[in-house]
Design a protein around this motif. Sequence first.
Motif, PDB file in Angstrom:
ATOM      1  N   MET A 298       0.816  -1.191   0.000  1.00 50.23           N
ATOM      2  CA  MET A 298       0.000   0.000   0.000  1.00 50.23           C
ATOM      3  C   MET A 298       0.867   1.265   0.000  1.00 50.23           C
ATOM      4  O   MET A 298       0.552   2.222  -0.672  1.00 50.23           O
ATOM      5  N   ILE A 299       1.959   1.214   0.772  1.00 53.32           N
ATOM      6  CA  ILE A 299       2.865   2.368   0.826  1.00 53.32           C
ATOM      7  C   ILE A 299       3.497   2.602  -0.542  1.00 53.32           C
ATOM      8  O   ILE A 299       3.602   3.742  -1.004  1.00 53.32           O
ATOM      9  N   GLU A 300       3.896   1.504  -1.192  1.00 52.06           N
ATOM     10  CA  GLU A 300       4.482   1.610  -2.536  1.00 52.06           C
ATOM     11  C   GLU A 300       3.480   2.235  -3.510  1.00 52.06           C
ATOM     12  O   GLU A 300       3.837   3.100  -4.318  1.00 52.06           O
ATOM     13  N   PHE A 301       2.226   1.817  -3.431  1.00 59.87           N
ATOM     14  CA  PHE A 301       1.176   2.344  -4.298  1.00 59.87           C
ATOM     15  C   PHE A 301       1.010   3.852  -4.094  1.00 59.87           C
ATOM     16  O   PHE A 301       0.937   4.618  -5.061  1.00 59.87           O
ATOM     17  N   ILE A 302       0.980   4.289  -2.851  1.00 61.12           N
ATOM     18  CA  ILE A 302       0.814   5.716  -2.552  1.00 61.12           C
ATOM     19  C   ILE A 302       2.008   6.513  -3.069  1.00 61.12           C
ATOM     20  O   ILE A 302       1.840   7.579  -3.674  1.00 61.12           O
ATOM     21  N   ILE A 303       3.216   5.993  -2.854  1.00 61.74           N
ATOM     22  CA  ILE A 303       4.419   6.695  -3.323  1.00 61.74           C
ATOM     23  C   ILE A 303       4.411   6.817  -4.845  1.00 61.74           C
ATOM     24  O   ILE A 303       4.723   7.885  -5.398  1.00 61.74           O
ATOM     25  N   GLU A 304       4.047   5.732  -5.533  1.00 65.17           N
ATOM     26  CA  GLU A 304       4.004   5.769  -7.000  1.00 65.17           C
ATOM     27  C   GLU A 304       3.001   6.813  -7.486  1.00 65.17           C
ATOM     28  O   GLU A 304       3.287   7.581  -8.419  1.00 65.17           O
ATOM     29  N   LEU A 305       1.812   6.849  -6.878  1.00 69.64           N
ATOM     30  CA  LEU A 305       0.806   7.837  -7.297  1.00 69.64           C
ATOM     31  C   LEU A 305       1.242   9.265  -6.988  1.00 69.64           C
ATOM     32  O   LEU A 305       0.988  10.177  -7.789  1.00 69.64           O
ATOM     33  N   VAL A 306       1.914   9.469  -5.873  1.00 70.90           N
ATOM     34  CA  VAL A 306       2.400  10.816  -5.532  1.00 70.90           C
ATOM     35  C   VAL A 306       3.438  11.267  -6.549  1.00 70.90           C
ATOM     36  O   VAL A 306       3.412  12.422  -7.011  1.00 70.90           O
ATOM     37  N   VAL A 307       4.354  10.374  -6.927  1.00 70.75           N
ATOM     38  CA  VAL A 307       5.383  10.732  -7.909  1.00 70.75           C
ATOM     39  C   VAL A 307       4.748  11.084  -9.252  1.00 70.75           C
ATOM     40  O   VAL A 307       5.097  12.098  -9.873  1.00 70.75           O
ATOM     41  N   VAL A 308       3.794  10.269  -9.714  1.00 73.37           N
ATOM     42  CA  VAL A 308       3.120  10.568 -10.986  1.00 73.37           C
ATOM     43  C   VAL A 308       2.338  11.873 -10.877  1.00 73.37           C
ATOM     44  O   VAL A 308       2.337  12.695 -11.806  1.00 73.37           O
ATOM     45  N   GLY A 309       1.695  12.105  -9.732  1.00 77.04           N
ATOM     46  CA  GLY A 309       0.959  13.359  -9.526  1.00 77.04           C
ATOM     47  C   GLY A 309       1.873  14.575  -9.558  1.00 77.04           C
ATOM     48  O   GLY A 309       1.529  15.600 -10.153  1.00 77.04           O
ATOM     49  N   ILE A 310       3.018  14.470  -8.910  1.00 72.13           N
ATOM     50  CA  ILE A 310       3.983  15.581  -8.922  1.00 72.13           C
ATOM     51  C   ILE A 310       4.478  15.841 -10.340  1.00 72.13           C
ATOM     52  O   ILE A 310       4.570  16.998 -10.783  1.00 72.13           O
ATOM     53  N   LEU A 311       4.786  14.762 -11.073  1.00 69.22           N
ATOM     54  CA  LEU A 311       5.243  14.941 -12.455  1.00 69.22           C
ATOM     55  C   LEU A 311       4.153  15.574 -13.318  1.00 69.22           C
ATOM     56  O   LEU A 311       4.450  16.413 -14.179  1.00 69.22           O
ATOM     57  N   LEU A 312       2.903  15.190 -13.104  1.00 61.82           N
ATOM     58  CA  LEU A 312       1.810  15.823 -13.852  1.00 61.82           C
ATOM     59  C   LEU A 312       1.690  17.304 -13.509  1.00 61.82           C
ATOM     60  O   LEU A 312       1.490  18.146 -14.400  1.00 61.82           O
ATOM     61  N   GLY A 313       1.821  17.626 -12.222  1.00 63.87           N
ATOM     62  CA  GLY A 313       1.772  19.036 -11.816  1.00 63.87           C
ATOM     63  C   GLY A 313       2.888  19.846 -12.427  1.00 63.87           C
ATOM     64  O   GLY A 313       2.672  20.960 -12.929  1.00 63.87           O
ATOM     65  N   VAL A 314       4.088  19.304 -12.417  1.00 64.81           N
ATOM     66  CA  VAL A 314       5.241  19.985 -13.019  1.00 64.81           C
ATOM     67  C   VAL A 314       5.041  20.121 -14.520  1.00 64.81           C
ATOM     68  O   VAL A 314       5.368  21.157 -15.124  1.00 64.81           O
ATOM     69  N   SER A 315       4.474  19.088 -15.144  1.00 58.54           N
ATOM     70  CA  SER A 315       4.223  19.119 -16.587  1.00 58.54           C
ATOM     71  C   SER A 315       3.267  20.253 -16.962  1.00 58.54           C
ATOM     72  O   SER A 315       3.487  20.965 -17.934  1.00 58.54           O
ATOM     73  N   TYR A 316       2.197  20.417 -16.192  1.00 57.99           N
ATOM     74  CA  TYR A 316       1.254  21.501 -16.480  1.00 57.99           C
ATOM     75  C   TYR A 316       1.847  22.870 -16.154  1.00 57.99           C
ATOM     76  O   TYR A 316       1.615  23.840 -16.866  1.00 57.99           O
ATOM     77  N   TYR A 317       2.610  22.965 -15.074  1.00 57.30           N
ATOM     78  CA  TYR A 317       3.182  24.239 -14.667  1.00 57.30           C
ATOM     79  C   TYR A 317       4.198  24.751 -15.690  1.00 57.30           C
ATOM     80  O   TYR A 317       4.219  25.947 -16.016  1.00 57.30           O
ATOM     81  N   PHE A 318       5.057  23.846 -16.201  1.00 58.12           N
ATOM     82  CA  PHE A 318       6.093  24.250 -17.140  1.00 58.12           C
ATOM     83  C   PHE A 318       5.689  24.056 -18.604  1.00 58.12           C
ATOM     84  O   PHE A 318       6.512  24.231 -19.491  1.00 58.12           O
ATOM     85  N   HIS A 319       4.448  23.683 -18.846  1.00 52.71           N
ATOM     86  CA  HIS A 319       3.902  23.533 -20.203  1.00 52.71           C
ATOM     87  C   HIS A 319       4.753  22.572 -21.055  1.00 52.71           C
ATOM     88  O   HIS A 319       5.188  22.913 -22.154  1.00 52.71           O
ATOM     89  N   TRP A 320       4.976  21.380 -20.509  1.00 54.87           N
ATOM     90  CA  TRP A 320       5.702  20.370 -21.269  1.00 54.87           C
ATOM     91  C   TRP A 320       4.857  19.914 -22.447  1.00 54.87           C
ATOM     92  O   TRP A 320       3.684  20.248 -22.564  1.00 54.87           O
ATOM     93  N   PHE A 321       5.436  19.118 -23.329  1.00 48.70           N
ATOM     94  CA  PHE A 321       4.713  18.616 -24.491  1.00 48.70           C
ATOM     95  C   PHE A 321       3.493  17.798 -24.048  1.00 48.70           C
ATOM     96  O   PHE A 321       3.506  17.151 -22.999  1.00 48.70           O
ATOM     97  N   ASN A 322       2.442  17.818 -24.878  1.00 51.97           N
ATOM     98  CA  ASN A 322       1.219  17.099 -24.527  1.00 51.97           C
ATOM     99  C   ASN A 322       1.423  15.592 -24.425  1.00 51.97           C
ATOM    100  O   ASN A 322       0.746  14.921 -23.637  1.00 51.97           O
TER     101      ASN A 322
END
Length: 141
Positions: free
Chosen positions: A1-25
Amino acid sequence: MIEFIIELVVVGILLGVSYYFHWFNWINIVLYVVGALIILDNLWDFFFQSKFTVNNWAYEVDEQYIQLKRGRLFEHYEMIPMTKVQFVATNQGPILRKYGLYTLRIGTMGSEHSIPGLPEDEALRLREEIAHYAKVKEVEV
């Protein structure tokens, strides 16, 4: 369960950074696919894989061999000669302790084998039986 939460947090952070810095779609699409795969993998692990693993274990101990069988789709058979057994131990983590279960570990010169989810009385009896057959001496600490 901890691994699952960490994986989702990392993907969420990357998505946030992607939208903030306007990375490629295409990066956003890849991150959404990775997030969906993480969710599907954890659903598989939680609902199906553990059921297949627990329900498909068998073992037999006699004076000559320890025989282990596991798996449903892909069955694995192991035969461990008693003459090769160097140690036998029981382990119990916090989740197993809650349910009164043990994991029996059997060590040989080249590898280690385990039988998970044994009730306490059976695990201790089996440990003593294997130690007797393999003539394993208990070390005083």
